[in-house]
Design an enzyme around this catalytic site. Sequence first.
Site, short mmCIF file in Angstrom:
data_model
loop_
_atom_site.label_atom_id
_atom_site.label_comp_id
_atom_site.label_asym_id
_atom_site.label_seq_id
_atom_site.Cartn_x
_atom_site.Cartn_y
_atom_site.Cartn_z
CD GLU A 117 15.93 -13.92 4.42
OE1 GLU A 117 15.06 -14.41 5.18
OE2 GLU A 117 16.58 -12.90 4.68
CG ASP A 126 -1.88 1.10 1.31
OD1 ASP A 126 -2.73 1.18 0.42
OD2 ASP A 126 -1.81 1.90 2.26
#
Length: 564
Positions: free
Chosen positions: A272, A217
């Site tokens: 990751e 956002d």
Amino acid sequence: MRLLHEQTEPGQWWTEAVIYQIYPRSFASSGGPMGDLRGIIGRLGYVKDLGVDAVWLSPFYLSPQKDAGYDVADYRLVDPRFGTNDDCEALIAASHDHGLKFIVDLVPNHTSDQHEWFQAALANPQGPERDRYWFRDGVGEDPPNDWLSIFGKSAWTRVCDRPDAPGSLWENDRQWYLHLFDSSQPDLNWHNPRVHEEFRNILRFWLDRGVDGFRVDVAHGLDKDADLPNWQFHFDMLSASEREPGTIPPPPQWNRPGVHDIYREWRQVLSEYGPDRALVAEAWVDGLPELAKYVRSDEMNQAFNFDFLCAPFEVDSYRRVIRESLAAMDAVGAPTTWVLSNHDVVRAVSRMGLPVTGKGPNGIRATDPQPNAELGLRRALAAHVLQAALPGSCYIYQGEELGLPEHMALDDSLRQDPSFFRTDGWEAGRDGCRIPMPWEAQAPGFGFSPTGESWLPQPEGIAALAADVQATDPHSTLALFRALLRRRRDLQMARAALAEVEEDAPYLHYVSSHTSREDVHVLLTFATPAVLPAGARILVGSREIHDAAIAPNTAVWYTLNESA
């Protein structure tokens, strides 16, 4: 013929996905007047049958709901209105069981004023907690600078002027805090390393629970000029901006270079967890080249194409934005992410029926100029048929597949959008596009909740648009969307080459080419009708075609070889 985009090889899922936005409070309820996570689980079969690849869930975090959940009090906790953390994990798992990727909203520009960080900052005027936000001394009795809130009025609130200040610890605190949105949404200070650390941990928290990505956002707002200089202009994000790029100085609070360092940092966190986790930018910026910076190879993966959403329904406007969008995104090796609607704008069916099309006003009241409903529906369906033909990914806001209009008869006493209150009612706000979904025409509340309750009333006439009615009608809007998305997938439209023909015609005409099939022609008319060529075989159209005549405001896909 002008080649706009070359055929691409299969890539990560987001490069060609159709993603369906679910607005939790308005999608489906398992009990009570507000939608919830269990309600969503019960309707996932409908979402899968529509033919989409992923869902994006608007905020469901603990929140006072001053801005419908975009004021987050705890980023790791589901708001009890929507369920529990266990419900959320069940929803993620159910989505994956249906073959759907799962994207969650992340709100990093600001928190709720009920967040523990902000409460600690209020309680300790001299403490380090205040550096996590933008607390500053005023200039005499005035705020620190002239910045304005997106929702109207000043972007600053003095601590001692807060409603909870009298008789409290803060009643003599003369500092001000920054909020580019509502006063209940204080902006975070991304110059503080502690803020960076916290959001890296929030990302990992949800990645550990199996989410496939994050819609970010206000992605263009995180980095502010630390000197907080005056700017003297208003950045108009929720209504169409009238300013032209380059006519005023760059804003010191929007789209600054530092945001890109943040997203490079986040990309490393997502990496990751493997190569298939996505970042999606909600970035309102001036110009498609600026937007493309957000999706460079080491940053985000998608960025909503608001230039497309805001484009007036006119041939030259659409032709320009499609050309420029593909050029800008191809330059950085990213997919174009087409979008026509979301929870912040008037629904496409209504705004495209207005005398002036484009992004439209921030809400429509019964006393405002009313859209032409029939014209708006024709244009919106044509735009969706065009959107599905274009290379890249696209988003569908819940209810667009039903042809839902804006609720324009909503009484002002029921409105909840802070933009309505901060503009003293001058803007109607966004409640009209957030009406609960109609599932069953004959059920109380049209099947939104078991009791028939809904947090906002649904408009008259919505029964005819209910999902169960449309599901059995082969000529319904829902049937069109299902056929459209099936064809899009089968014909590999998202990875096809796109060429423009008849560049000066009063309609759009493209050829979508892929080595696995015959060419598909895509034609969209505006005010002027067109005629299908001899031998054309229609694949999908936004309305029925009779005697090869394509009426105004119609989109059609066709081939010139019956073997396709």
